[in-house]
Enzyme design. Structure first.
Site, mmCIF file in Angstrom:
data_model
loop_
_atom_site.group_PDB
_atom_site.id
_atom_site.type_symbol
_atom_site.label_atom_id
_atom_site.label_comp_id
_atom_site.label_asym_id
_atom_site.label_seq_id
_atom_site.Cartn_x
_atom_site.Cartn_y
_atom_site.Cartn_z
ATOM 1 N N SER A 140 0.911 -1.062 0.086
ATOM 2 C CA SER A 140 -0.017 0.086 0.003
ATOM 3 C C SER A 140 0.925 1.290 -0.007
ATOM 4 O O SER A 140 0.446 2.370 -0.618
ATOM 5 C CB SER A 140 -1.185 0.060 1.257
ATOM 6 O OG SER A 140 -0.257 -0.211 2.488
ATOM 7 N N ASP A 185 8.741 -3.521 -5.086
ATOM 8 C CA ASP A 185 7.338 -3.120 -4.857
ATOM 9 C C ASP A 185 6.966 -1.899 -5.903
ATOM 10 O O ASP A 185 5.928 -1.790 -6.646
ATOM 11 C CB ASP A 185 7.022 -2.651 -3.414
ATOM 12 C CG ASP A 185 7.234 -3.836 -2.502
ATOM 13 O OD1 ASP A 185 7.370 -4.836 -2.736
ATOM 14 O OD2 ASP A 185 7.438 -3.557 -1.356
HETATM 15 C C1 GLA Z 1 9.119 -5.701 1.063
HETATM 16 C C2 GLA Z 1 10.092 -4.889 0.570
HETATM 17 C C3 GLA Z 1 10.604 -5.316 -0.778
HETATM 18 C C4 GLA Z 1 10.938 -6.743 -0.825
HETATM 19 C C5 GLA Z 1 10.081 -7.586 -0.051
HETATM 20 C C6 GLA Z 1 10.620 -8.987 0.385
HETATM 21 O O1 GLA Z 1 7.765 -5.856 0.445
HETATM 22 O O2 GLA Z 1 9.402 -3.557 0.109
HETATM 23 O O3 GLA Z 1 11.485 -4.600 -1.311
HETATM 24 O O4 GLA Z 1 12.329 -6.888 -0.129
HETATM 25 O O5 GLA Z 1 9.686 -6.941 1.357
HETATM 26 O O6 GLA Z 1 10.867 -9.698 -0.862
#
Ligand code: GLA
Length: 400
Positions: A140, A185
Protein backbone atom coordinates in the site's frame (compact mmCIF):
# COMPACT_ATOMS: atom_id res chain seq x y z
CA UNK A 1 -9.59 -3.05 -13.53
CA UNK A 2 -10.04 -0.09 -11.22
CA UNK A 3 -13.34 -0.18 -9.38
CA UNK A 4 -15.64 2.70 -10.36
CA UNK A 5 -16.63 3.09 -6.72
CA UNK A 6 -13.05 3.88 -5.79
CA UNK A 7 -12.73 6.56 -8.47
CA UNK A 8 -16.00 8.11 -7.36
CA UNK A 9 -14.89 8.10 -3.73
CA UNK A 10 -11.58 9.81 -4.59
CA UNK A 11 -13.44 12.49 -6.56
CA UNK A 12 -16.03 13.03 -3.84
CA UNK A 13 -13.32 13.35 -1.20
CA UNK A 14 -11.58 15.85 -3.44
CA UNK A 15 -14.67 17.99 -3.74
CA UNK A 16 -15.46 17.84 -0.04
CA UNK A 17 -11.90 18.52 1.12
CA UNK A 18 -11.07 21.32 -1.28
CA UNK A 19 -14.44 22.68 -2.37
CA UNK A 20 -13.36 22.52 -5.99
CA UNK A 21 -16.16 21.39 -8.24
CA UNK A 22 -14.62 20.33 -11.56
CA UNK A 23 -14.34 16.58 -12.01
CA UNK A 24 -10.63 16.00 -11.35
CA UNK A 25 -8.29 13.52 -13.02
CA UNK A 26 -7.33 10.51 -10.88
CA UNK A 27 -3.94 8.81 -10.70
CA UNK A 28 -4.25 5.17 -9.70
CA UNK A 29 -1.62 2.63 -8.66
CA UNK A 30 -2.26 -1.01 -7.80
CA UNK A 31 -1.07 -3.05 -4.84
CA UNK A 32 0.96 -6.18 -5.52
CA UNK A 33 1.49 -9.72 -4.36
CA UNK A 34 4.88 -11.29 -4.86
CA UNK A 35 4.48 -14.70 -6.47
CA UNK A 36 8.06 -15.72 -5.72
CA UNK A 37 11.55 -14.30 -5.19
CA UNK A 38 11.31 -13.10 -1.60
CA UNK A 39 14.05 -11.03 0.02
CA UNK A 40 16.05 -11.31 -3.19
CA UNK A 41 15.50 -7.79 -4.56
CA UNK A 42 17.94 -6.03 -2.24
CA UNK A 43 20.45 -8.77 -3.09
CA UNK A 44 20.44 -7.66 -6.74
CA UNK A 45 18.42 -10.78 -7.54
CA UNK A 46 15.23 -11.83 -9.31
CA UNK A 47 11.59 -11.39 -8.29
CA UNK A 48 8.21 -12.20 -9.81
CA UNK A 49 5.53 -9.88 -8.41
CA UNK A 50 2.03 -9.38 -9.80
CA UNK A 51 0.08 -6.13 -9.53
CA UNK A 52 -3.46 -6.76 -8.25
CA UNK A 53 -6.88 -5.23 -8.85
CA UNK A 54 -6.88 -3.22 -5.60
CA UNK A 55 -5.67 0.34 -5.84
CA UNK A 56 -4.72 3.62 -4.27
CA UNK A 57 -6.45 6.46 -6.13
CA UNK A 58 -5.32 10.09 -6.00
CA UNK A 59 -7.75 12.67 -7.41
CA UNK A 60 -5.69 15.73 -8.28
CA UNK A 61 -5.73 19.23 -9.74
CA UNK A 62 -3.05 21.90 -10.10
CA UNK A 63 -2.91 24.99 -7.89
CA UNK A 64 -1.68 28.43 -8.83
CA UNK A 65 0.82 28.58 -5.94
CA UNK A 66 3.65 26.35 -4.69
CA UNK A 67 1.61 24.55 -2.03
CA UNK A 68 1.02 20.81 -1.93
CA UNK A 69 -2.19 19.96 -0.10
CA UNK A 70 -3.28 16.38 0.47
CA UNK A 71 -6.38 14.84 2.01
CA UNK A 72 -6.52 11.16 3.06
CA UNK A 73 -10.01 9.73 3.24
CA UNK A 74 -8.90 6.84 5.45
CA UNK A 75 -7.75 9.24 8.16
CA UNK A 76 -10.14 12.11 7.51
CA UNK A 77 -7.12 14.40 7.58
CA UNK A 78 -5.81 17.21 5.35
CA UNK A 79 -2.14 18.27 5.45
CA UNK A 80 -0.08 20.70 3.42
CA UNK A 81 3.46 21.82 2.79
CA UNK A 82 5.31 24.40 0.73
CA UNK A 83 7.28 23.01 -2.20
CA UNK A 84 9.76 25.86 -1.84
CA UNK A 85 10.49 24.95 1.76
CA UNK A 86 10.83 21.29 0.81
CA UNK A 87 13.17 22.07 -2.07
CA UNK A 88 15.50 24.14 0.10
CA UNK A 89 16.19 21.15 2.34
CA UNK A 90 19.19 19.13 1.39
CA UNK A 91 18.22 16.37 3.77
CA UNK A 92 14.84 14.87 4.41
CA UNK A 93 14.85 15.65 8.14
CA UNK A 94 11.82 17.99 8.12
CA UNK A 95 9.84 15.55 6.07
CA UNK A 96 10.92 12.68 8.29
CA UNK A 97 9.37 14.59 11.13
CA UNK A 98 6.16 14.93 9.19
CA UNK A 99 6.38 11.22 8.33
CA UNK A 100 5.71 10.51 11.98
CA UNK A 101 2.25 11.64 11.04
CA UNK A 102 2.17 8.52 8.84
CA UNK A 103 0.63 8.72 5.39
CA UNK A 104 1.65 12.32 4.69
CA UNK A 105 5.32 11.39 4.98
CA UNK A 106 4.97 9.30 1.83
CA UNK A 107 3.44 12.24 -0.05
CA UNK A 108 6.11 14.62 1.20
CA UNK A 109 8.83 12.02 0.58
CA UNK A 110 7.91 11.56 -3.05
CA UNK A 111 7.73 15.31 -3.67
CA UNK A 112 11.11 15.72 -1.93
CA UNK A 113 12.72 12.98 -4.04
CA UNK A 114 11.27 14.39 -7.28
CA UNK A 115 12.47 17.91 -6.48
CA UNK A 116 15.88 16.50 -5.53
CA UNK A 117 16.10 14.80 -8.92
CA UNK A 118 15.53 18.16 -10.60
CA UNK A 119 11.86 17.78 -11.53
CA UNK A 120 10.19 21.20 -11.51
CA UNK A 121 7.02 20.49 -9.52
CA UNK A 122 3.90 22.67 -9.34
CA UNK A 123 1.50 23.13 -6.44
CA UNK A 124 -1.41 20.67 -6.35
CA UNK A 125 -4.42 19.47 -4.37
CA UNK A 126 -4.57 15.69 -3.89
CA UNK A 127 -7.35 13.54 -2.41
CA UNK A 128 -6.38 9.97 -1.58
CA UNK A 129 -8.74 6.99 -1.38
CA UNK A 130 -7.93 3.29 -1.41
CA UNK A 131 -9.48 -0.17 -1.59
CA UNK A 132 -6.17 -1.83 -0.79
CA UNK A 133 -5.74 -3.00 2.84
CA UNK A 134 -2.94 -0.90 4.34
CA UNK A 135 -0.02 -2.35 6.26
CA UNK A 136 -0.89 -5.87 5.09
CA UNK A 137 2.21 -6.46 2.97
CA UNK A 138 0.38 -5.69 -0.27
CA UNK A 139 2.52 -2.62 -0.99
CA UNK A 140 0.00 0.00 0.00
CA UNK A 141 2.86 2.42 0.65
CA UNK A 142 4.45 1.81 -2.77
CA UNK A 143 1.03 2.25 -4.37
CA UNK A 144 0.57 5.56 -2.55
CA UNK A 145 4.06 6.73 -3.50
CA UNK A 146 3.69 5.82 -7.15
CA UNK A 147 0.17 7.25 -7.45
CA UNK A 148 1.42 10.52 -5.93
CA UNK A 149 4.42 10.53 -8.30
CA UNK A 150 2.07 9.96 -11.22
CA UNK A 151 -0.23 12.80 -10.09
CA UNK A 152 2.59 15.28 -9.42
CA UNK A 153 4.20 14.34 -12.74
CA UNK A 154 0.92 14.94 -14.59
CA UNK A 155 0.43 18.33 -12.91
CA UNK A 156 3.93 19.40 -13.97
CA UNK A 157 3.50 17.87 -17.47
CA UNK A 158 6.47 15.53 -16.95
CA UNK A 159 6.95 12.50 -19.13
CA UNK A 160 6.06 9.29 -17.23
CA UNK A 161 9.21 7.23 -16.72
CA UNK A 162 8.20 4.27 -14.54
CA UNK A 163 11.73 3.07 -13.73
CA UNK A 164 12.80 6.53 -12.66
CA UNK A 165 9.62 7.03 -10.64
CA UNK A 166 10.20 3.67 -8.93
CA UNK A 167 13.74 4.69 -7.93
CA UNK A 168 12.51 8.00 -6.52
CA UNK A 169 9.70 6.31 -4.61
CA UNK A 170 12.19 3.81 -3.21
CA UNK A 171 14.37 6.71 -2.09
CA UNK A 172 11.34 8.24 -0.35
CA UNK A 173 10.71 4.94 1.41
CA UNK A 174 14.34 4.71 2.59
CA UNK A 175 14.45 8.29 3.82
CA UNK A 176 10.97 8.77 5.16
CA UNK A 177 9.80 5.38 6.36
CA UNK A 178 13.27 4.18 7.37
CA UNK A 179 12.81 0.87 5.52
CA UNK A 180 15.86 -0.16 3.47
CA UNK A 181 13.54 -1.81 0.94
CA UNK A 182 14.47 -3.14 -2.49
CA UNK A 183 12.95 -1.99 -5.77
CA UNK A 184 10.37 -4.73 -6.32
CA UNK A 185 7.26 -3.07 -4.93
CA UNK A 186 7.70 0.33 -6.54
CA UNK A 187 8.72 -1.09 -9.90
CA UNK A 188 5.90 -3.62 -10.20
CA UNK A 189 3.33 -1.06 -9.10
CA UNK A 190 4.70 1.42 -11.66
CA UNK A 191 4.93 -0.76 -14.75
CA UNK A 192 3.05 -4.07 -14.53
CA UNK A 193 0.96 -5.14 -17.51
CA UNK A 194 -2.60 -6.39 -17.25
CA UNK A 195 -2.86 -10.20 -17.28
CA UNK A 196 0.82 -10.60 -16.41
CA UNK A 197 3.24 -11.00 -13.55
CA UNK A 198 6.53 -9.11 -13.92
CA UNK A 199 9.88 -10.90 -13.86
CA UNK A 200 12.39 -8.31 -12.66
CA UNK A 201 16.16 -8.47 -12.68
CA UNK A 202 16.78 -6.15 -9.74
CA UNK A 203 20.35 -5.45 -10.82
CA UNK A 204 19.72 -4.24 -14.36
CA UNK A 205 16.02 -3.38 -13.82
CA UNK A 206 15.26 -5.32 -16.98
CA UNK A 207 11.77 -6.76 -16.88
CA UNK A 208 9.76 -9.41 -18.70
CA UNK A 209 5.98 -9.74 -18.71
CA UNK A 210 4.96 -13.24 -17.68
CA UNK A 211 1.36 -14.06 -18.60
CA UNK A 212 -0.52 -15.70 -15.73
CA UNK A 213 -2.32 -18.82 -17.02
CA UNK A 214 -6.04 -18.18 -17.47
CA UNK A 215 -6.89 -21.27 -15.45
CA UNK A 216 -5.03 -19.93 -12.41
CA UNK A 217 -6.26 -17.65 -9.65
CA UNK A 218 -4.27 -16.06 -6.87
CA UNK A 219 -6.02 -15.93 -3.51
CA UNK A 220 -4.88 -13.53 -0.82
CA UNK A 221 -5.37 -14.39 2.84
CA UNK A 222 -4.70 -11.58 5.28
CA UNK A 223 -3.46 -13.07 8.56
CA UNK A 224 -4.75 -9.98 10.36
CA UNK A 225 -1.40 -9.74 12.16
CA UNK A 226 0.63 -6.53 11.94
CA UNK A 227 4.08 -6.66 13.47
CA UNK A 228 5.55 -3.57 15.08
CA UNK A 229 9.08 -4.84 14.60
CA UNK A 230 8.87 -5.44 10.89
CA UNK A 231 11.12 -2.52 9.97
CA UNK A 232 13.99 -3.47 12.26
CA UNK A 233 13.70 -7.19 11.50
CA UNK A 234 13.69 -6.40 7.77
CA UNK A 235 16.75 -4.17 8.06
CA UNK A 236 18.48 -6.89 10.15
CA UNK A 237 17.96 -9.43 7.36
CA UNK A 238 19.43 -7.06 4.87
CA UNK A 239 22.45 -6.46 7.12
CA UNK A 240 23.02 -10.23 7.43
CA UNK A 241 23.17 -10.53 3.63
CA UNK A 242 25.64 -7.65 3.46
CA UNK A 243 27.91 -9.27 6.06
CA UNK A 244 28.14 -12.42 3.96
CA UNK A 245 28.97 -10.39 0.87
CA UNK A 246 31.65 -8.44 2.77
CA UNK A 247 33.26 -11.71 3.91
CA UNK A 248 33.33 -13.02 0.35
CA UNK A 249 34.72 -9.80 -1.02
CA UNK A 250 37.96 -10.26 0.93
CA UNK A 251 38.66 -13.28 -1.34
CA UNK A 252 36.67 -12.43 -4.45
CA UNK A 253 36.58 -8.71 -5.13
CA UNK A 254 34.09 -9.16 -7.98
CA UNK A 255 31.29 -10.29 -5.66
CA UNK A 256 28.90 -7.34 -5.41
CA UNK A 257 25.82 -8.97 -3.92
CA UNK A 258 24.39 -12.39 -3.02
CA UNK A 259 23.19 -12.50 -6.61
CA UNK A 260 26.80 -13.36 -7.52
CA UNK A 261 27.10 -16.16 -4.97
CA UNK A 262 26.35 -19.88 -5.24
CA UNK A 263 26.47 -22.65 -2.64
CA UNK A 264 30.09 -23.53 -3.39
CA UNK A 265 31.22 -19.95 -2.90
CA UNK A 266 29.24 -19.64 0.31
CA UNK A 267 30.84 -22.84 1.60
CA UNK A 268 34.28 -21.22 1.27
CA UNK A 269 33.53 -18.69 3.99
CA UNK A 270 30.75 -20.44 5.92
CA UNK A 271 33.00 -21.57 8.78
CA UNK A 272 34.07 -18.01 9.51
CA UNK A 273 30.52 -16.65 9.61
CA UNK A 274 27.69 -16.64 12.10
CA UNK A 275 25.60 -19.74 11.23
CA UNK A 276 22.47 -17.57 11.21
CA UNK A 277 23.97 -15.40 8.46
CA UNK A 278 24.85 -18.53 6.50
CA UNK A 279 21.23 -19.70 6.69
CA UNK A 280 20.01 -16.32 5.46
CA UNK A 281 22.39 -16.44 2.50
CA UNK A 282 21.38 -20.04 1.67
CA UNK A 283 17.78 -18.92 1.38
CA UNK A 284 18.66 -16.07 -0.95
CA UNK A 285 20.84 -18.25 -3.20
CA UNK A 286 18.11 -20.85 -3.73
CA UNK A 287 15.24 -18.35 -3.85
CA UNK A 288 17.00 -16.42 -6.56
CA UNK A 289 16.53 -19.30 -9.00
CA UNK A 290 12.79 -19.62 -8.36
CA UNK A 291 11.34 -16.61 -10.23
CA UNK A 292 12.64 -17.83 -13.62
CA UNK A 293 11.53 -21.37 -12.78
CA UNK A 294 8.02 -20.20 -11.90
CA UNK A 295 7.88 -18.13 -15.10
CA UNK A 296 8.75 -21.32 -17.03
CA UNK A 297 6.09 -23.30 -15.21
CA UNK A 298 3.49 -20.63 -16.08
CA UNK A 299 4.60 -20.61 -19.71
CA UNK A 300 4.03 -24.37 -19.83
CA UNK A 301 0.70 -24.07 -17.99
CA UNK A 302 2.17 -26.31 -15.27
CA UNK A 303 0.40 -25.12 -12.11
CA UNK A 304 1.54 -28.13 -10.12
CA UNK A 305 5.18 -27.26 -10.64
CA UNK A 306 4.48 -23.59 -9.96
CA UNK A 307 2.78 -24.59 -6.71
CA UNK A 308 5.72 -26.78 -5.65
CA UNK A 309 8.10 -23.88 -6.16
CA UNK A 310 5.91 -21.71 -3.97
CA UNK A 311 5.98 -24.31 -1.25
CA UNK A 312 9.78 -24.56 -1.38
CA UNK A 313 9.93 -20.80 -1.12
CA UNK A 314 7.68 -20.77 1.93
CA UNK A 315 9.62 -23.53 3.70
CA UNK A 316 12.84 -21.66 3.10
CA UNK A 317 11.40 -18.37 4.35
CA UNK A 318 10.13 -20.14 7.47
CA UNK A 319 13.20 -22.23 8.28
CA UNK A 320 16.20 -20.38 6.84
CA UNK A 321 15.20 -16.73 6.56
CA UNK A 322 12.88 -16.95 9.59
CA UNK A 323 10.37 -14.34 8.50
CA UNK A 324 7.19 -16.40 8.73
CA UNK A 325 4.79 -16.46 11.68
CA UNK A 326 2.51 -19.11 13.21
CA UNK A 327 -0.46 -17.40 11.55
CA UNK A 328 1.10 -17.36 8.07
CA UNK A 329 2.19 -20.99 8.48
CA UNK A 330 -1.35 -21.90 9.52
CA UNK A 331 -2.82 -20.23 6.41
CA UNK A 332 -0.33 -21.99 4.14
CA UNK A 333 -0.87 -25.38 5.80
CA UNK A 334 -4.64 -25.00 5.51
CA UNK A 335 -4.52 -23.96 1.85
CA UNK A 336 -2.19 -26.62 0.49
CA UNK A 337 -4.33 -29.56 1.57
CA UNK A 338 -7.34 -28.24 -0.37
CA UNK A 339 -8.09 -29.92 -3.68
CA UNK A 340 -7.47 -27.44 -6.49
CA UNK A 341 -4.77 -25.57 -4.57
CA UNK A 342 -1.38 -26.00 -6.25
CA UNK A 343 0.69 -24.21 -3.62
CA UNK A 344 0.81 -21.39 -1.09
CA UNK A 345 3.33 -19.17 0.62
CA UNK A 346 3.72 -15.98 2.57
CA UNK A 347 4.06 -12.93 0.33
CA UNK A 348 6.10 -9.78 0.90
CA UNK A 349 8.43 -9.10 3.80
CA UNK A 350 6.72 -11.58 6.14
CA UNK A 351 6.44 -11.48 9.95
CA UNK A 352 2.72 -10.78 9.52
CA UNK A 353 0.64 -9.61 6.60
CA UNK A 354 -0.63 -11.95 3.92
CA UNK A 355 -0.27 -15.43 2.46
CA UNK A 356 -1.18 -16.25 -1.13
CA UNK A 357 -2.42 -19.45 -2.71
CA UNK A 358 -2.28 -20.57 -6.33
CA UNK A 359 -5.64 -22.12 -7.11
CA UNK A 360 -7.47 -23.51 -10.13
CA UNK A 361 -10.20 -21.10 -11.20
CA UNK A 362 -13.02 -23.55 -10.44
CA UNK A 363 -11.87 -24.13 -6.84
CA UNK A 364 -11.70 -20.52 -5.63
CA UNK A 365 -14.85 -20.40 -3.49
CA UNK A 366 -14.27 -23.75 -1.86
CA UNK A 367 -10.61 -23.13 -1.01
CA UNK A 368 -11.46 -19.70 0.31
CA UNK A 369 -14.22 -20.86 2.64
CA UNK A 370 -12.31 -23.92 3.89
CA UNK A 371 -9.25 -21.84 4.77
CA UNK A 372 -11.38 -19.14 6.41
CA UNK A 373 -13.16 -21.70 8.58
CA UNK A 374 -9.98 -23.61 9.43
CA UNK A 375 -8.09 -20.43 10.35
CA UNK A 376 -10.77 -19.29 12.74
CA UNK A 377 -10.95 -22.70 14.35
CA UNK A 378 -7.18 -23.11 14.61
CA UNK A 379 -6.10 -19.61 15.66
CA UNK A 380 -9.24 -17.86 16.92
CA UNK A 381 -8.57 -15.14 14.33
CA UNK A 382 -10.42 -14.20 11.18
CA UNK A 383 -8.76 -13.91 7.82
CA UNK A 384 -9.95 -11.50 5.17
CA UNK A 385 -9.64 -13.38 1.90
CA UNK A 386 -10.05 -12.30 -1.70
CA UNK A 387 -9.18 -13.50 -5.19
CA UNK A 388 -7.18 -11.09 -7.29
CA UNK A 389 -6.45 -10.57 -10.95
CA UNK A 390 -3.17 -9.50 -12.58
CA UNK A 391 -3.58 -5.78 -13.20
CA UNK A 392 -1.84 -2.94 -14.98
CA UNK A 393 0.57 -0.55 -13.28
CA UNK A 394 0.00 3.11 -12.45
CA UNK A 395 -1.93 5.34 -14.82
CA UNK A 396 -3.97 8.51 -15.00
CA UNK A 397 -7.73 8.46 -15.59
CA UNK A 398 -8.61 11.79 -17.09
CA UNK A 399 -11.21 14.09 -15.56
CA UNK A 400 -13.46 16.43 -17.43
C1 GLA B 1 9.14 -5.70 1.16
C2 GLA B 1 10.09 -4.77 0.45
C3 GLA B 1 10.55 -5.35 -0.90
C4 GLA B 1 11.07 -6.78 -0.73
C5 GLA B 1 10.11 -7.63 0.11
C6 GLA B 1 10.68 -8.98 0.43
O1 GLA B 1 7.96 -5.83 0.44
O2 GLA B 1 9.48 -3.52 0.22
O3 GLA B 1 11.51 -4.52 -1.48
O4 GLA B 1 12.35 -6.77 -0.17
O5 GLA B 1 9.75 -7.00 1.31
O6 GLA B 1 10.86 -9.73 -0.73
Amino acid sequence: MVRQRLLQRARQEFEQAFGRGARPAVAVAPGRVNLIGEHTDYNDGFVLPMAIDRHVAVAFAPRQDRVLRAHASEFGETRELSLDALERRTTSEPARRSARGGWFGYVAGVAWAMLGAGHPLHGADLAIASDLPSGAGLSSSAALEIAVARALGAVAALEWEPRRAARLAQQAEHEFAGVACGIMDQLSVALAREGCALLIDCRSLETRDVPVPETARILVFDSGVRRELTTSAYNDRRAACERVVAALQTRHAWVRALRDVDDALLAEVAASLDPVDVRRASHVIAENRRPAALADAFAGGDLERAGRLMMHSHDSLRDLYEVSSPELDALVDLAIVQPGCAGARLTGAGFGGCAIALVEAGSVERVMSSVEAGYEKGTGRTTTAFACLPSAGARVIEGS
